[in-house]
Design a protein around this motif. Structure first.
Motif, PDB file in Angstrom:
ATOM      1  N   TYR A   1       0.853  -1.183   0.000  1.00  0.00           N
ATOM      2  CA  TYR A   1       0.000   0.000   0.000  1.00  0.00           C
ATOM      3  C   TYR A   1       0.893   1.237   0.000  1.00  0.00           C
ATOM      4  N   GLU A   2       0.385   2.311  -0.568  1.00  0.00           N
ATOM      5  CA  GLU A   2       1.125   3.571  -0.530  1.00  0.00           C
ATOM      6  C   GLU A   2       0.200   4.730  -0.891  1.00  0.00           C
ATOM      7  N   ARG A   3       0.377   5.809  -0.163  1.00  0.00           N
ATOM      8  CA  ARG A   3      -0.308   7.062  -0.466  1.00  0.00           C
ATOM      9  C   ARG A   3       0.594   7.902  -1.362  1.00  0.00           C
ATOM     10  N   GLY A   4      -0.003   8.597  -2.335  1.00  0.00           N
ATOM     11  CA  GLY A   4       0.753   9.541  -3.131  1.00  0.00           C
ATOM     12  C   GLY A   4       1.221   9.047  -4.485  1.00  0.00           C
ATOM     13  N   LEU A   5       0.723   7.880  -4.934  1.00  0.00           N
ATOM     14  CA  LEU A   5       1.149   7.399  -6.241  1.00  0.00           C
ATOM     15  C   LEU A   5       0.500   8.207  -7.356  1.00  0.00           C
ATOM     16  N   ASN A   6       1.266   8.424  -8.415  1.00  0.00           N
ATOM     17  CA  ASN A   6       0.784   9.083  -9.622  1.00  0.00           C
ATOM     18  C   ASN A   6       0.443   8.033 -10.680  1.00  0.00           C
ATOM     19  N   PRO A   7      -0.249   8.425 -11.746  1.00  0.00           N
ATOM     20  CA  PRO A   7      -0.624   7.428 -12.764  1.00  0.00           C
ATOM     21  C   PRO A   7       0.554   6.638 -13.304  1.00  0.00           C
ATOM     22  N   TRP A   8       1.697   7.295 -13.500  1.00  0.00           N
ATOM     23  CA  TRP A   8       2.859   6.589 -14.059  1.00  0.00           C
ATOM     24  C   TRP A   8       3.481   5.611 -13.067  1.00  0.00           C
ATOM     25  N   ASP A   9       3.269   5.821 -11.772  1.00  0.00           N
ATOM     26  CA  ASP A   9       3.737   4.865 -10.770  1.00  0.00           C
ATOM     27  C   ASP A   9       2.893   3.599 -10.772  1.00  0.00           C
ATOM     28  N   LEU A  10       1.631   3.756 -11.063  1.00  0.00           N
ATOM     29  CA  LEU A  10       0.615   2.737 -10.822  1.00  0.00           C
ATOM     30  C   LEU A  10       0.206   1.950 -12.060  1.00  0.00           C
ATOM     31  N   ALA A  11       0.211   2.566 -13.228  1.00  0.00           N
ATOM     32  CA  ALA A  11      -0.507   2.001 -14.375  1.00  0.00           C
ATOM     33  C   ALA A  11      -0.032   0.600 -14.742  1.00  0.00           C
TER      34      ALA A  11
ATOM     35  N   LEU B   1      -8.299  -2.122   8.000  1.00  0.00           N
ATOM     36  CA  LEU B   1      -7.342  -1.600   8.977  1.00  0.00           C
ATOM     37  C   LEU B   1      -6.772  -0.265   8.528  1.00  0.00           C
ATOM     38  N   LEU B   2      -6.400  -0.153   7.263  1.00  0.00           N
ATOM     39  CA  LEU B   2      -5.865   1.103   6.750  1.00  0.00           C
ATOM     40  C   LEU B   2      -6.914   2.211   6.793  1.00  0.00           C
ATOM     41  N   GLU B   3      -8.165   1.869   6.544  1.00  0.00           N
ATOM     42  CA  GLU B   3      -9.240   2.858   6.661  1.00  0.00           C
ATOM     43  C   GLU B   3      -9.371   3.333   8.098  1.00  0.00           C
ATOM     44  N   ARG B   4      -9.340   2.396   9.027  1.00  0.00           N
ATOM     45  CA  ARG B   4      -9.462   2.768  10.441  1.00  0.00           C
ATOM     46  C   ARG B   4      -8.296   3.646  10.893  1.00  0.00           C
ATOM     47  N   LEU B   5      -7.109   3.390  10.365  1.00  0.00           N
ATOM     48  CA  LEU B   5      -5.931   4.164  10.728  1.00  0.00           C
ATOM     49  C   LEU B   5      -5.832   5.494   9.977  1.00  0.00           C
ATOM     50  N   GLY B   6      -6.729   5.731   9.032  1.00  0.00           N
ATOM     51  CA  GLY B   6      -6.683   6.970   8.247  1.00  0.00           C
ATOM     52  C   GLY B   6      -5.444   7.069   7.397  1.00  0.00           C
ATOM     53  N   ALA B   7      -5.047   5.961   6.789  1.00  0.00           N
ATOM     54  CA  ALA B   7      -3.812   5.919   6.014  1.00  0.00           C
ATOM     55  C   ALA B   7      -3.873   6.762   4.745  1.00  0.00           C
ATOM     56  N   ASP B   8      -5.070   7.135   4.328  1.00  0.00           N
ATOM     57  CA  ASP B   8      -5.219   7.974   3.137  1.00  0.00           C
ATOM     58  C   ASP B   8      -5.351   9.458   3.497  1.00  0.00           C
ATOM     59  N   ARG B   9      -4.970   9.817   4.733  1.00  0.00           N
ATOM     60  CA  ARG B   9      -5.009  11.217   5.148  1.00  0.00           C
ATOM     61  C   ARG B   9      -3.613  11.669   5.583  1.00  0.00           C
ATOM     62  N   ASP B  10      -3.353  12.952   5.457  1.00  0.00           N
ATOM     63  CA  ASP B  10      -2.065  13.497   5.904  1.00  0.00           C
ATOM     64  C   ASP B  10      -2.119  13.983   7.343  1.00  0.00           C
ATOM     65  N   ALA B  11      -3.288  13.969   7.942  1.00  0.00           N
ATOM     66  CA  ALA B  11      -3.436  14.356   9.342  1.00  0.00           C
ATOM     67  C   ALA B  11      -4.245  13.288  10.053  1.00  0.00           C
ATOM     68  N   PRO B  12      -4.028  13.089  11.348  1.00  0.00           N
ATOM     69  CA  PRO B  12      -4.757  12.054  12.095  1.00  0.00           C
ATOM     70  C   PRO B  12      -6.262  12.256  12.013  1.00  0.00           C
TER      71      PRO B  12
END
Length: 270
Positions: free
Chosen positions: A209-219, A259-270
């Motif tokens: 998992y990773e936050r911040g991927l761009n289309p060229w990282d992911l495609a 688990l990642l949703e509960r931890l707010g892994a897609d946010r930059d603040a808690p």
């Protein structure tokens, strides 16, 4: 609807990725230390002359062969096309690894047809390994079929991740890691998203998992993982993308996503 054969697009992508990879590898081997040519989002988000040279080569080869196609590259941006086919390119994914001489970097080329990724190649010039996939056609490593692992217990899952360049985002990502480490087998951070996604597809990782991927990282890597049987998604019902990309074997995908949703892994603040 656009008519284009994903197999033909893949053949062009693979040939081009190998040529660009050879250029990058030879330039890296020719010097003891690689110079930074430029920076992007932060001083640690670097570009080398090899990034720009490899992307220029890829752009030339692809648009010479298919001049009506669009092209989205990490370094030089987007060129619109008229054919309905767009190429999504990271000339060197894992540039910091490349800069330091760590043999974990890749050329990533994907072809989208009507905005859907249909073909992709991820080539590691240092190891020579090459992953390929077409939509509905399966995923392959050096011509051999690959599959995601059969892991069905999150506590036994080897999980990959990555960190952003911004210091505040990295601090937030570290906080998530603190909560995740006790509930999985272990964490890996290799430094090249395309290769991490392919690792899930090959069973070398059970999840990534990773936050911040761009289309060229992911495609391209995302297609390899999905075609190998992994679940590729975002969080909260979203598509994989900048907010969050999760790739996991089906046996742990739902639990890790929750688990990642509960931890707010897609946010930059808690």
């Amino acid at each position: 609807m656009t008519t284009a054969d994903p197999a033909d697009l893949l053949a062009l992508a693979e040939k081009t990725a190998r040529e660009a990879g050879q250029l990058a590898r030879e330039r890296r081997e020719a010097v003891e230390r690689m110079d930074v040519a430029n920076t992007k989002s932060t001083p640690t988000d670097v570009v080398t002359e090899s990034d720009t040279a490899a992307e220029a080569l890829i752009r030339t080869r692809i648009l010479d062969a298919r001049p009506d196609d669009g092209f989205l590259g990490e370094e030089d941006g987007h060129v619109a096309g008229t054919s309905g086919v767009d190429w999504v390119v990271d000339p060197i994914d894992g540039t910091v690894n490349y800069l330091y001489g760590i043999p974990q970097y890749a050329v990533s080329i994907a072809a989208r047809i009507d905005d859907v990724v249909r073909a992709g190649v991820v080539h590691n010039p240092a190891s020579g390994e090459t992953w390929t996939a077409t939509s509905g056609g399966g995923a392959f490593l050096d011509g051999r079929p690959v599959r995601a692992s059969a892991c069905a217990d999150l506590s036994l899952a080897l999980v990959g991740t990555g960190f952003g360049y911004d210091a505040d985002r990295r601090a937030r990502q570290a906080a998530v890691i603190l909560e995740l480490v006790p509930v999985v087998r272990d964490i890996r951070r290799a430094g090249a998203a395309a290769l991490d996604l392919c690792a899930v597809g090959t069973g070398r990782l059970d999840a990534y998992y990773e936050r911040g991927l761009n289309p060229w990282d992911l495609a391209a890597g995302g297609l390899v993982a999905a075609e190998a049987g992994a679940v590729v998604s975002g969080l909260h019902g979203e598509e994989p993308g900048n907010a969050m990309t999760l790739a996991a074997t089906p046996g742990v995908a739902a639990e890790l996503r929750a688990l990642l949703e509960r931890l707010g892994a897609d946010r930059d603040a808690p």
